[in-house]
Design a protein around this motif. Structure first.
Motif, PDB file in Angstrom:
ATOM      1  N   PRO A  84       0.807  -1.228   0.000  1.00 18.63           N
ATOM      2  CA  PRO A  84       0.000   0.000   0.000  1.00 18.63           C
ATOM      3  C   PRO A  84       0.837   1.273   0.000  1.00 18.63           C
ATOM      4  O   PRO A  84       0.536   2.238  -0.712  1.00 18.63           O
ATOM      5  N   LEU A 129       1.456   4.593  -2.887  1.00 14.46           N
ATOM      6  CA  LEU A 129       1.489   6.027  -2.574  1.00 14.46           C
ATOM      7  C   LEU A 129       2.828   6.636  -2.955  1.00 14.46           C
ATOM      8  O   LEU A 129       2.888   7.778  -3.440  1.00 14.46           O
ATOM      9  N   ASP A 138      -4.873  13.188   1.974  1.00 15.44           N
ATOM     10  CA  ASP A 138      -5.415  11.885   2.372  1.00 15.44           C
ATOM     11  C   ASP A 138      -5.875  11.905   3.828  1.00 15.44           C
ATOM     12  O   ASP A 138      -6.985  11.442   4.144  1.00 15.44           O
ATOM     13  N   THR A 139      -5.059  12.463   4.724  1.00 14.97           N
ATOM     14  CA  THR A 139      -5.388  12.453   6.153  1.00 14.97           C
ATOM     15  C   THR A 139      -6.592  13.331   6.466  1.00 14.97           C
ATOM     16  O   THR A 139      -7.527  12.907   7.163  1.00 14.97           O
ATOM     17  N   ARG A 161      -9.844  11.816   4.959  1.00 12.93           N
ATOM     18  CA  ARG A 161     -10.399  10.703   5.737  1.00 12.93           C
ATOM     19  C   ARG A 161     -11.030  11.195   7.041  1.00 12.93           C
ATOM     20  O   ARG A 161     -11.987  10.593   7.534  1.00 12.93           O
ATOM     21  N   PRO A 181     -13.828   7.877   3.201  1.00 10.35           N
ATOM     22  CA  PRO A 181     -12.440   7.439   3.036  1.00 10.35           C
ATOM     23  C   PRO A 181     -12.103   7.058   1.595  1.00 10.35           C
ATOM     24  O   PRO A 181     -10.993   7.320   1.121  1.00 10.35           O
ATOM     25  N   ALA A 182     -13.071   6.426   0.893  1.00 14.05           N
ATOM     26  CA  ALA A 182     -12.830   6.062  -0.504  1.00 14.05           C
ATOM     27  C   ALA A 182     -12.652   7.309  -1.367  1.00 14.05           C
ATOM     28  O   ALA A 182     -11.776   7.360  -2.243  1.00 14.05           O
ATOM     29  N   SER A 204      -9.235   8.810  -0.833  1.00 14.39           N
ATOM     30  CA  SER A 204      -8.221   8.091  -1.602  1.00 14.39           C
ATOM     31  C   SER A 204      -8.267   8.474  -3.072  1.00 14.39           C
ATOM     32  O   SER A 204      -7.228   8.603  -3.731  1.00 14.39           O
ATOM     33  N   ILE A 260      -6.369  11.705  -4.277  1.00 12.58           N
ATOM     34  CA  ILE A 260      -4.935  11.591  -4.548  1.00 12.58           C
ATOM     35  C   ILE A 260      -4.696  11.289  -6.022  1.00 12.58           C
ATOM     36  O   ILE A 260      -3.836  11.894  -6.675  1.00 12.58           O
ATOM     37  N   TYR A 261      -5.488  10.369  -6.569  1.00 15.85           N
ATOM     38  CA  TYR A 261      -5.291   9.975  -7.957  1.00 15.85           C
ATOM     39  C   TYR A 261      -5.848  11.024  -8.916  1.00 15.85           C
ATOM     40  O   TYR A 261      -5.352  11.170 -10.038  1.00 15.85           O
TER      41      TYR A 261
END
Length: 306
Positions: A222, A226, A253-254, A257, A278-279, A282, A285-286
């Protein structure tokens, strides 16, 4: 918004960014200068975590555990460079991906055989337990230590890259590795040194992360994903880019979430918000990586500008 909670989450993001920087800084140099894709880099992070935890449990010395993790990961990295990377430098990236993916599976199974398939316990040293007040908000001392180590490593990396002959060769190699070889530099020694440096930093990250994360087989995958996002966003071959991108990605991310479930809970059921938040964090980021690739294909800070 609770200011104390926000500050704690922001510091958590910075602490995660430090770990990502330690992992991605070596990886970006290996990829940028050696043109070698090393999917086993996350396994070096795992080696550092296991060796650090086992060394601390056996000796009780946190300093010894950190040193053992760095040295062992560096030596494993040197061995991988000699046995796996060197024969594959002249081949297509597909061969490198397949070989290092196989190594990743090997290290995962080796960890299970050696330590079992349950998480291996790594304790926080008693001297680094507890919390201190940061702008009125309590924050764990150990996480402050991780941030401090990251700052010191970043300053050390800057000095190494910008102020030493080795750094001059690294910067030149990132721009034109063939010319560096033609000018008489020992490129083989440079590659070995970079591999050891990158592996040692990955081991340091693993040893520091062990007491706050789960030390177990497969823990490198994981964080490797990242780290790959970090080097793409920051710019392949750029230490400064890796630092900036690691901090941006970790904070996004932090905080995502922490706060997206609450924000989404105002427009949907709490159970759905807790699953989607949370999804979505994530995904951000992408999305950031896609935007960077679309508008700055060389990354936020390219190797030529690092």
């Amino acid at each position: 918004m609770n200011s104390s909670l926000f500050l704690s989450q922001l510091l958590n993001g910075v602490q995660l960014g430090v770990l990502l920087f330690l992992l991605s800084s070596g990886l970006t140099l290996i990829f940028g200068i050696m043109n070698f894709i090393n999917l086993a880099h996350g396994s070096l992070y795992m080696v550092g975590a296991f060796v650090g935890a086992a060394s601390f449990n056996a000796s009780g010395s946190f300093t010894f555990a950190i040193a053992a993790a760095i040295i062992s990961s560096g030596l494993v990295g040197l061995l991988l460079e000699h046995l796996v990377a060197r024969p594959l430098y002249r081949y297509d990236h597909l061969y490198q991906v397949l070989a290092t993916f196989g190594l990743m599976m090997f290290f995962n199974e080796l960890a299970i055989v050696t330590f079992g398939n349950r998480p291996y316990y790594a304790a926080i040293p008693e001297s680094l337990g507890g919390a201190i007040s940061v702008f009125g908000a309590p924050y764990p001392v150990y996480r402050i230590l991780i941030i401090a180590v990251g700052v010191l490593v970043a300053l050390g990396a800057w000095f190494l890259i910008q102020k030493t002959r080795f750094g001059m060769l690294v910067r030149a190699g990132a721009s034109n590795a063939s010319m560096v070889s033609v000018l008489g530099a020992n490129v083989d020694l440079l590659k070995k040194s970079l591999f050891m440096l990158g592996a040692g930093l990955a081991g340091l990250a693993g040893a520091l992360a062990g007491p706050i994360l789960s030390v177990q087989s497969g823990m490198g995958e994981p964080v490797l994903i990242l780290a790959l996002v970090v080097i793409v966003v920051g710019g392949i071959g750029s230490i400064r880019g890796a630092l900036v991108a690691a901090m941006v990605i970790a904070v996004i991310d932090t905080l995502g979430r922490a706060y997206l479930p609450t924000m989404l809970g105002k427009v949907m059921l709490p159970s759905a918000a807790n699953a989607v938040g949370p999804a979505l964090a994530s995904m951000l980021i992408y999305v950031l990586m896609a935007l960077v690739l679309a508008f700055r294909p060389n990354g936020l800070i390219s190797a030529a500008r690092r």
